[in-house]
Write an enzyme that holds these catalytic residues in place. Structure first.
Site, mmCIF file in Angstrom:
data_model
loop_
_atom_site.group_PDB
_atom_site.id
_atom_site.type_symbol
_atom_site.label_atom_id
_atom_site.label_comp_id
_atom_site.label_asym_id
_atom_site.label_seq_id
_atom_site.Cartn_x
_atom_site.Cartn_y
_atom_site.Cartn_z
ATOM 1 N N GLY A 70 0.914 -1.202 -0.025
ATOM 2 C CA GLY A 70 -0.179 -0.089 0.054
ATOM 3 C C GLY A 70 0.865 1.206 -0.187
ATOM 4 N N ASN A 149 -7.268 3.981 9.496
ATOM 5 C CA ASN A 149 -6.917 2.663 10.062
ATOM 6 C C ASN A 149 -6.660 2.625 11.699
ATOM 7 O OD1 ASN A 149 -4.782 4.920 9.121
ATOM 8 N ND2 ASN A 149 -3.326 3.687 10.328
ATOM 9 N N GLN A 178 -7.180 0.289 4.045
ATOM 10 C CA GLN A 178 -8.065 -0.334 5.364
ATOM 11 C C GLN A 178 -9.402 -0.782 4.898
ATOM 12 O OE1 GLN A 178 -7.323 -1.716 8.036
ATOM 13 N NE2 GLN A 178 -5.210 -1.015 8.079
ATOM 14 N N SER A 198 -3.473 -3.005 -0.526
ATOM 15 C CA SER A 198 -2.655 -3.692 -0.158
ATOM 16 C C SER A 198 -3.052 -5.198 0.517
ATOM 17 C CB SER A 198 -1.860 -2.975 1.345
ATOM 18 O OG SER A 198 -0.923 -3.731 1.748
ATOM 19 N N GLY A 199 -2.409 -5.993 -0.229
ATOM 20 C CA GLY A 199 -2.982 -7.508 0.090
ATOM 21 C C GLY A 199 -3.048 -8.116 1.377
ATOM 22 N N HIS A 200 -2.037 -7.570 2.210
ATOM 23 C CA HIS A 200 -1.816 -8.268 3.732
ATOM 24 C C HIS A 200 -3.049 -7.923 4.661
ATOM 25 C CE1 HIS A 200 0.105 -5.116 6.286
ATOM 26 N NE2 HIS A 200 0.555 -4.609 4.990
ATOM 27 N N THR A 236 10.108 -7.917 -12.535
ATOM 28 C CA THR A 236 9.751 -9.101 -12.964
ATOM 29 C C THR A 236 8.495 -9.366 -11.801
ATOM 30 O OG1 THR A 236 11.696 -10.138 -13.662
ATOM 31 C CG2 THR A 236 10.032 -11.824 -12.896
ATOM 32 N N CYS A 324 3.109 1.136 13.375
ATOM 33 C CA CYS A 324 4.475 2.272 13.350
ATOM 34 C C CYS A 324 4.767 2.776 14.616
ATOM 35 C CB CYS A 324 4.440 3.060 12.172
ATOM 36 S SG CYS A 324 3.660 2.189 10.638
HETATM 37 N N1 PLP Z 1 -2.751 3.097 4.154
HETATM 38 C C1 PLP Z 1 -3.172 2.711 5.364
HETATM 39 C C2 PLP Z 1 -4.715 3.222 5.394
HETATM 40 C C3 PLP Z 1 -2.620 1.635 6.057
HETATM 41 O O1 PLP Z 1 -3.564 1.249 7.128
HETATM 42 C C4 PLP Z 1 -1.622 1.119 5.727
HETATM 43 C C5 PLP Z 1 -1.203 0.095 6.298
HETATM 44 O O2 PLP Z 1 -1.546 -0.156 7.897
HETATM 45 C C6 PLP Z 1 -0.885 1.550 4.730
HETATM 46 C C7 PLP Z 1 -1.478 2.565 3.676
HETATM 47 C C8 PLP Z 1 0.504 0.830 4.169
HETATM 48 O O3 PLP Z 1 0.347 -0.287 3.633
HETATM 49 P P1 PLP Z 1 1.417 -1.299 3.557
HETATM 50 O O4 PLP Z 1 1.774 -1.696 4.835
HETATM 51 O O5 PLP Z 1 1.135 -2.267 2.731
HETATM 52 O O6 PLP Z 1 2.704 -0.585 3.022
#
Ligand code: PLP
Length: 385
Positions: A70, A149, A178, A198-200, A236, A324
């Site tokens: 993301g 988030n 999110q 973002s996949g995770h 790739t 973070c």
């Molecule tokens: N944007 C939002 C709102 C998020 O909550 C996060 C991750 O917590 C990100 C961006 C960043 O995503 P990634 O961890 O895949 O870099």
């Protein structure tokens, strides 16, 4: 272990793991190769692109570009647009964006861009009039998240997009990281130009994301090199991860039990509020204005970091907010921007659920929290100052 930190990351769904596994073992070709082995990989990547487009309601699969996460999608959207349009260096964003947008915009301000930071109120909501007033002739890009988030607060993306379209020709980027997999998204009908995922965050592995780039919008490549992703991102392709993102998108589109997640979240919130006298919900009290899976609760005069530690000791995983800054004793930038008093801000804890949480887990958490809070009563506020 009870995992209630799904806004930080989610478990890979078994179906997703099953789909990606052959691409980690026998199906290892390079999608750029001319032979059948390569062609099969190319087909797998394109199938995944179609699945992601389906989840986002994109008109064309070619509007989806795979990225690594993301943060990359956010950086590419905003940085790429400004690189291409140096005369339109006015950016509008909010004070509650994820660091991937907020810190990028702070950096861009340091190197000569102008940034207007939209404020939010105590419920975490922004005022559309502030946006209207902030739009200028040289506004190049507006970047606003769909769901916060930390608090789960939802932004009225359709209305925001309409205001931007009516009053300017700025590009609209939405950080949807999110929200994807938690609420319906329909980009072909929304006034949005760029959309990060973002996949995770929705049961694919870490290391893969995507940026939706509406047809007709151009961005310079984020990585320069080979012609992958129609020349928009060299390197790739991470085929196993891309296949996983596609399968996770398909599962998210099929998933129809958001009400169950919402009911568990509500049970958790109501249980905590009933048991702890000074506990309050951060973010809109109108539950429709928040993601169905997120509860951010202020335990006033306690330390969120201590609560997280004590819950961890008994196997319950939660977070003080953004992953973070989980060691910080300062309230998060998001809670500060919402004007949450410091004694509530530092005592705030985020609980975020997924489809894998059960009622038994929520009930166990509700039994444990009052004990944890009681045991921390002596430590209240001493370090807050
Ligand atoms: N944007 C939002 C709102 C998020 O909550 C996060 C991750 O917590 C990100 C961006 C960043 O995503 P990634 O961890 O895949 O870099």
């Amino acid at each position: 272990m009870i995992y209630l930190d799904n806004n930080a990351t989610t478990q890979v769904a078994p179906e997703v793991f099953e789909a990606m596994q052959p691409f980690l073992t026998s199906l290892y070709g390079n999608p750029s190769s001319a032979h059948k082995f390569g062609r099969d990989m190319r087909d797998a990547v394109e199938d995944a692109r179609g699945q992601v487009a389906g989840l986002l309601g994109a008109k064309n699969a070619s509007e989806i570009v795979f990225t690594s996460c993301g943060s990359e999608s956010d950086n590419w959207a905003i940085g790429g647009f400004l690189e291409q349009n140096p005369s339109r260096r006015h950016i509008i964003t909010t004070r509650v964006e994820h660091e991937a947008v907020r810190k990028l915009c702070e950096h861009l301000a340091e190197i000569g861009c102008q940034v207007t930071w939209l404020e939010v109120d105590q419920a975490g909501a922004m005022d559309l009039d502030d946006l209207r007033k902030a739009l200028r002739r040289d506004t190049g890009i507006v970047s606003i998240m769909l769901a916060n988030n930390e608090t789960g607060v939802l932004f009225p993306i359709k209305e925001i997009g309409r205001v931007i379209r009516e009053h300017s020709d700025a590009i609209f980027h939405v950080d949807g990281v999110q929200a994807v997999g938690k609420i319906p998204i329909n980009l072909s009908e929304w006034p949005v130009d760029l959309f990060s995922i973002s996949g995770h965050k929705f049961h694919a592995p870490k290391g893969v994301g995507a940026l939706y780039v509406r047809d007709g919008v151009t961005l310079p490549p984020f990585i320069i090199g080979g012609g992958q992703e129609q020349g928009r991102r060299a390197g790739t392709e991470a085929v196993p991860n891309i296949v996983a993102l596609g399968r996770a998108s398909q599962l998210a589109k099929e998933f129809d039990n958001h009400d169950q997640i919402r009911a568990l979240r509500d049970r958790l919130e109501q249980g905590i509020i009933a048991a702890i006298p000074d506990a309050k919900i951060n973010g809109s009290t109108d539950k429709k204005q928040r993601l169905p899976n997120t509860a951010n609760i202020a335990f006033e005069n306690f330390l969120g970091t201590e609560i997280v530690k004590k819950l961890d000791e008994v196997g319950i995983c939660v977070s003080t907010g953004s992953a973070c800054n989980s060691d910080s004793l300062e309230p998060s930038a998001v809670l500060n921007a919402m004007n949450i008093p410091k004694c509530a801000g530092v005592g705030s804890v985020r609980f975020s659920l997924s489809r894998y949480n059960t009622a038994a887990e929520i009930d166990k958490t509700l039994r444990i929290i009052p004990e944890v809070i009681e045991n921390l009563r002596d430590k209240r506020c001493a370090t807050i100052g």
